[in-house]
Design an enzyme around this catalytic site. Structure first.
Site, short mmCIF file in Angstrom:
data_model
loop_
_atom_site.label_atom_id
_atom_site.label_comp_id
_atom_site.label_asym_id
_atom_site.label_seq_id
_atom_site.Cartn_x
_atom_site.Cartn_y
_atom_site.Cartn_z
N ASP A 54 0.83 -1.21 0.00
CA ASP A 54 0.00 0.00 0.00
C ASP A 54 0.86 1.26 0.00
OD1 ASP A 54 -2.77 -0.56 -0.11
OD2 ASP A 54 -2.79 -1.23 1.97
N GLU A 77 -5.67 6.66 0.21
CA GLU A 77 -6.14 5.87 1.34
C GLU A 77 -5.21 5.94 2.54
OE1 GLU A 77 -8.08 1.48 2.12
OE2 GLU A 77 -6.84 1.77 0.36
N ASP A 141 -6.62 4.31 -4.90
CA ASP A 141 -6.58 3.14 -4.03
C ASP A 141 -5.34 2.35 -4.43
OD1 ASP A 141 -6.96 0.96 -2.42
OD2 ASP A 141 -9.11 0.81 -2.80
N ILE A 143 -3.84 -0.39 -3.27
CA ILE A 143 -4.13 -1.83 -3.43
C ILE A 143 -5.59 -2.02 -3.05
CG2 ILE A 143 -3.69 -4.20 -2.70
CD1 ILE A 143 -0.84 -3.49 -2.07
N ASP A 144 -6.42 -2.20 -4.06
CA ASP A 144 -7.84 -2.45 -3.82
C ASP A 144 -8.06 -3.96 -3.86
OD1 ASP A 144 -10.56 -2.06 -3.53
OD2 ASP A 144 -10.90 -1.82 -5.68
N THR A 146 -7.58 -6.22 -0.64
CA THR A 146 -6.50 -6.71 0.22
C THR A 146 -6.49 -8.23 0.34
OG1 THR A 146 -6.61 -4.67 1.51
CG2 THR A 146 -5.51 -6.54 2.53
N LYS A 275 -14.11 -6.04 -10.66
CA LYS A 275 -15.51 -6.29 -11.03
C LYS A 275 -15.99 -5.31 -12.09
CE LYS A 275 -16.80 -6.18 -6.60
NZ LYS A 275 -15.56 -6.43 -5.84
N ARG A 289 -23.56 -4.35 -5.12
CA ARG A 289 -22.87 -4.11 -3.84
C ARG A 289 -23.86 -3.43 -2.91
NH1 ARG A 289 -17.15 -3.62 -2.25
NH2 ARG A 289 -16.91 -2.17 -0.51
N ASP A 302 -12.68 3.70 -3.89
CA ASP A 302 -13.11 2.33 -4.19
C ASP A 302 -14.00 2.25 -5.42
OD1 ASP A 302 -11.85 0.85 -2.18
OD2 ASP A 302 -13.37 1.38 -0.71
#
Length: 364
Positions: A54, A77, A141, A143-144, A146, A275, A289, A302
């Site tokens: 990150d 983030e 982000d 690292i989206d 984790t 996605k 979601r 995100d």
């Protein structure tokens, strides 16, 4: 607007090279974590590998943005406090950054280099913007996804440019995403995808680990499918049940007419903004979601890059009421849940959600 003439040429080049560099670093780190886990030396509670990734990813990308666009703000983030308090962790982050800069030295002229810890701290903390409805800022982000990162599965490096509350550019690096992940062939196609979108121009796919940048005219344009028949529809959802209400999502699929005997095969569970990429490239039709609590608010980093990717590939995105997502409200979205779909089916999905919300607790 043509593929070759748009007002964000420089921004797209910088974003692409920065995301490519960060994606390569995080991919190498993820692969090494998986190897370590197989050898039994990584404990389940060990968060340091993802923390290192990150920090390194955010430092690389923030530095590239500030080098080229010094007046731009960044909503990131992470902040560097933990790193400043842990010299060993900071050494590891700097070491990884220097290594990846050497391996991708052809990018140095555009995205720059970091050579000392103080510069790393400073670059990470460029991400302290509060965003808002006026002016220009980036949402990152580093690292989206984790859990996917730690499993060696799907994760993404996600960067978006927002002007006056509207997303105008998005770049998503998906290190472990194969081009045809939803097809019946297991992980068919090239692994490692870069998904880019520019407002008014379109959405595009290119190979993530191919050196350099290609003009959009040489990249593969991607479009959503316009399936409406429930037997043809595919749904993408998160893997983690703590992030979205899978039970409510099952009710929505039933309301839309999915066959109970095939609905499992029509549902693909993936971590991260991967996605959105699967949806935008026509491999799925609906992204659900639904909120797990009434108070949870999504973070803008995100969803910002994925949002423009869907719109520019011919789809639609909204909250549970169908209202467009508002990226000018600060660091969070002032809305409940996220739903994306092709334009032919979007209203039907929202209608199904509305019916279920009426008959359920206020949580949905």
């Amino acid at each position: 607007m043509s593929h070759t003439t748009h007002p964000y040429q420089k921004e797209l080049e910088v974003a692409t090279l920065a995301v490519k560099r960060a994606s390569l670093l995080t991919k190498q780190l993820s692969d090494s974590i998986v190897q370590t886990a197989r050898s039994g030396t990584l404990t389940k509670d060990d968060k340091s590998p993802v923390t290192i990734g990150d920090f390194a990813s955010q430092a690389i990308i923030n530095h590239a943005i500030k080098l080229n666009f010094p007046s731009d703000e960044i909503v990131g983030e992470e902040d560097s406090q933990e790193l400043q308090e842990n010299s060993s962790l900071a050494d590891q982050v700097l070491s990884l950054i220097i290594k990846i800069q050497q391996e991708t030295s052809v990018y140095n002229d555009v995205v720059g280099t970091l050579t000392d810890k103080n510069k790393v701290f400073q670059s990470i903390d460029y991400g302290n913007s509060q965003g808002g409805s006026k002016g220009r800022f980036w949402a990152l982000d580093p690292i989206d996804g984790t859990k996917g990162f730690l499993r060696g599965d799907q994760f993404a490096v996600c960067l978006a440019l927002i002007e006056d509350g509207k997303v105008v550019l998005g770049v998503i690096g998906c290190p472990n995403l194969s081009e045809n992940i939803v097809s019946n062939e297991e992980h068919s196609g090239v692994v490692g995808g870069l998904y880019s979108a520019v407002k008014g121009v379109g959405s595009f796919y290119s190979e993530l680990f191919k050196e350099g940048t290609e003009p959009l005219s040489q990249q593969k344009p991607i479009k959503m499918q316009n399936h409406t028949n429930p037997s043809q529809l595919k749904v993408v959802e998160g893997v983690e049940k703590g992030h979205s209400s899978h039970s409510t999502q099952a009710e929505i699929k039933a309301k839309l007419g999915f066959d109970p005997t095939t609905v499992a095969k029509q549902t693909v569970n993936l971590d991260s903004q991967v996605k959105y990429c699967v949806l935008a490239s026509g491999q799925a039709d609906i992204y659900l979601r639904l909120p797990v609590s009434d108070t949870y608010r999504e973070k803008i980093w995100d969803h910002a890059a994925g949002n423009i990717l869907i719109y520019e590939s011919g789809g639609q995105v909204g909250d549970v009421t169908g209202a467009p997502l508002n990226f000018g409200n600060g660091r969070t979205l002032d809305s409940k849940g996220v739903i994306a779909a092709n334009k032919e089916i979007f209203d039907k999905v929202i209608d199904a959600v509305t019916e279920i919300r009426k008959s359920s607790t206020p949580r949905v």
